[in-house]
Scaffold this active site. Sequence first.
Site, PDB file in Angstrom:
ATOM      1  N   LYS A 156       0.830  -1.203   0.000  1.00  0.00           N
ATOM      2  CA  LYS A 156       0.000   0.000   0.000  1.00  0.00           C
ATOM      3  C   LYS A 156       0.866   1.254   0.000  1.00  0.00           C
ATOM      4  CE  LYS A 156      -1.710   1.756   3.974  1.00  0.00           C
ATOM      5  NZ  LYS A 156      -1.488   3.214   4.118  1.00  0.00           N
ATOM      6  N   ASN A 157       1.883   1.251   0.869  1.00  0.00           N
ATOM      7  CA  ASN A 157       2.671   2.480   1.032  1.00  0.00           C
ATOM      8  C   ASN A 157       3.586   2.780  -0.155  1.00  0.00           C
ATOM      9  OD1 ASN A 157       1.418   2.913   3.419  1.00  0.00           O
ATOM     10  ND2 ASN A 157       3.204   2.556   4.725  1.00  0.00           N
ATOM     11  N   ARG A 212      -4.196  10.728   4.671  1.00  0.00           N
ATOM     12  CA  ARG A 212      -3.099  11.681   4.738  1.00  0.00           C
ATOM     13  C   ARG A 212      -2.242  11.688   3.470  1.00  0.00           C
ATOM     14  NH1 ARG A 212       0.303  14.528   8.283  1.00  0.00           N
ATOM     15  NH2 ARG A 212       2.456  14.366   7.613  1.00  0.00           N
ATOM     16  N   CYS A 222      -4.756   8.547   9.891  1.00  0.00           N
ATOM     17  CA  CYS A 222      -4.793   7.812  11.158  1.00  0.00           C
ATOM     18  C   CYS A 222      -4.574   8.759  12.344  1.00  0.00           C
ATOM     19  CB  CYS A 222      -3.674   6.774  11.190  1.00  0.00           C
ATOM     20  SG  CYS A 222      -4.074   5.222  10.411  1.00  0.00           S
ATOM     21  N   ARG A 269       1.171  14.743  13.456  1.00  0.00           N
ATOM     22  CA  ARG A 269       1.583  14.602  12.065  1.00  0.00           C
ATOM     23  C   ARG A 269       1.569  15.922  11.290  1.00  0.00           C
ATOM     24  NH1 ARG A 269      -0.723   8.884   9.867  1.00  0.00           N
ATOM     25  NH2 ARG A 269       1.320   8.738   8.916  1.00  0.00           N
ATOM     26  N   PRO A 270       2.485  16.820  11.610  1.00  0.00           N
ATOM     27  CA  PRO A 270       2.521  18.119  10.937  1.00  0.00           C
ATOM     28  C   PRO A 270       3.033  18.020   9.498  1.00  0.00           C
ATOM     29  CG  PRO A 270       4.368  17.912  12.448  1.00  0.00           C
ATOM     30  CD  PRO A 270       3.546  16.667  12.607  1.00  0.00           C
ATOM     31  N   LEU A 312       7.838  19.821   7.218  1.00  0.00           N
ATOM     32  CA  LEU A 312       8.955  19.346   6.388  1.00  0.00           C
ATOM     33  C   LEU A 312       8.619  19.452   4.899  1.00  0.00           C
ATOM     34  CD1 LEU A 312       9.910  16.187   8.498  1.00  0.00           C
ATOM     35  CD2 LEU A 312      10.936  18.468   8.586  1.00  0.00           C
ATOM     36  N   VAL A 321      13.751  12.645   9.554  1.00  0.00           N
ATOM     37  CA  VAL A 321      13.439  11.750   8.426  1.00  0.00           C
ATOM     38  C   VAL A 321      11.921  11.667   8.242  1.00  0.00           C
ATOM     39  CG1 VAL A 321      13.611   9.400   7.530  1.00  0.00           C
ATOM     40  CG2 VAL A 321      15.500  10.370   8.849  1.00  0.00           C
ATOM     41  N   SER A 322      11.462  11.932   7.042  1.00  0.00           N
ATOM     42  CA  SER A 322      10.034  11.786   6.738  1.00  0.00           C
ATOM     43  C   SER A 322       9.881  11.074   5.399  1.00  0.00           C
ATOM     44  CB  SER A 322       9.346  13.160   6.663  1.00  0.00           C
ATOM     45  OG  SER A 322       8.110  13.049   5.971  1.00  0.00           O
ATOM     46  N   VAL A 323       9.128   9.990   5.430  1.00  0.00           N
ATOM     47  CA  VAL A 323       8.874   9.227   4.206  1.00  0.00           C
ATOM     48  C   VAL A 323       8.096  10.100   3.217  1.00  0.00           C
ATOM     49  CG1 VAL A 323       7.698   7.189   3.270  1.00  0.00           C
ATOM     50  CG2 VAL A 323       8.891   7.044   5.463  1.00  0.00           C
ATOM     51  N   ASP A 343       5.160   0.688  11.807  1.00  0.00           N
ATOM     52  CA  ASP A 343       3.917   0.060  11.337  1.00  0.00           C
ATOM     53  C   ASP A 343       3.795  -1.405  11.761  1.00  0.00           C
ATOM     54  OD1 ASP A 343       3.151   2.423  10.215  1.00  0.00           O
ATOM     55  OD2 ASP A 343       3.469   1.811   8.130  1.00  0.00           O
ATOM     56  N   ILE A 397       8.824   7.105  16.454  1.00  0.00           N
ATOM     57  CA  ILE A 397       8.398   7.794  15.230  1.00  0.00           C
ATOM     58  C   ILE A 397       7.156   8.659  15.479  1.00  0.00           C
ATOM     59  CG2 ILE A 397       7.739   7.525  12.792  1.00  0.00           C
ATOM     60  CD1 ILE A 397      10.539   6.476  13.303  1.00  0.00           C
ATOM     61  N   ARG A 423      -8.459  -0.423   5.082  1.00  0.00           N
ATOM     62  CA  ARG A 423      -7.615   0.578   4.431  1.00  0.00           C
ATOM     63  C   ARG A 423      -6.293  -0.040   3.990  1.00  0.00           C
ATOM     64  NH1 ARG A 423      -5.995   4.886   8.039  1.00  0.00           N
ATOM     65  NH2 ARG A 423      -4.695   5.227   6.222  1.00  0.00           N
TER      66      ARG A 423
END
Length: 430
Positions: free
Chosen positions: A22-23, A102, A126, A131-132, A135, A173-175, A317, A339, A409
Amino acid sequence: MDRIRVVGGNPLNGIIPISGAKNAALPLMIASLLTSDTLTLENVPHLADVEQLMRILGNHGVDVSVNGRRERQSDAYSRTIHFTCRTIVDTLAPYELVSKMRASFWVIGPLLAREGQARVSLPGGCAIGTRPVDLFIEGLEALGASMDIDGGYINATAPKGGLVGAHYTFPKVSVGATHVMMMAATLARGTTVIGNAAREPEVVDLANCLIAMGAKIEGAGTATITIEGVTTLSGARHRVLPDRIETGTYAMAVAAAGGDVVLEGTDAGLLETALDAIRNSGAEITVTPTGLRVVRKPGPIHPVDIVTEPFPGFPTDLQAQFMALMTRADGVSHVKETIFENRFMHVQELARLGAKITLSGQSATIEGVPRLRGAPVMATDLRASVSLVIAGLAAEGETVVSRVYHLDRGFERLEEKLTRCGAVVERITD
Ligand code: UD1
């Protein structure tokens, strides 16, 4: 609202096919906004989030056809889907759509790169922390965009002549921010160097697809990604990589319930840290020509401590699922979540089955118990919900998980995959 009923106590034996991730599928679908040609994605999982993103992309002008036909129903576990965005018809991503997922916020990168502007609602998703989006804003500003928040929306505008390559190092770090900056930089003028980039396999998968579309990208999978901007991207055909979170989830289910299962169509290299933790708990994991085999013979589950970290660390996850496994361990284990804040909502639900867990800030101490007993529980987010199914499989008696729309989901046909391995799991539709 659907519920899932699990009767515990049966080991899992058989084969579980692992779906496309999914991701990875979500950012890959969003990449279709970068080209007027057709992007064909194979191995796309059939999930509520994927369907929702199709609707969102449709609003921007993406024509979606599944397996060459226009309907979106299929019995296959994974599908081949064609995405064609001849022209972007709308650069607005409205609140009603973005608030449901998101990742749909990520359209901001391609819209800005291709059209020079975007108006995108601030995201929902979620309930696992604040979760700002700071970035994303800083990264796109580095490429020359002006970013302005008004009425719950971000208005992003590229300078005249389009985005301009730049060197930018993320402070954290942000995916998602790595996906967005990489996509935006493919069409920027000049060279972009992203520092402290996410190294997740899904970032590599997106980079590989963008490269197939004509982008010039080096270093994906390391902390430094270099992108040489090009003027246009073309179509491509790309296969979505296997879902490492689904893989880890079923491996943990076998480790918790016992049994012998082959996870087919997956790749051990995607989740080595998690597999090591499962091995240390007492399960045997071997790599097979088509995936993985997980065996847990009767005997104690050993306590194992984990800390969630960006890839290649233990994935956040899989934290809830691992905690479900540890509730049955022969001793005390510790889980530290680094995280997301507020990602322990499964703790009080696991406690309803008899788990003994104490929380202190971002750390949990789990005192293993000899048995869990089934109970009605409530799913609170995507990964937490599947941890309750794992606990239910390892418990005595009946567990009914409500609010399973969270599960839908991200887990393709969970009850079917588990039932085929001898579990008693059924969906109750009211
Ligand atoms: C993605 C995954 C999600 C996974 C997460 C971490 C998808 C669709 N979702 O989410 O399943 O749990 O990676 O592996 O791929 N942050 C900021 N400012 C920002 C952006 C993020 O502070 O602008 C923070 C977040 O609040 C969080 C951390 O950075 O604490 C990591 O989040 P991020 O990697 O961005 O997660 P997502 O991309 O949303």
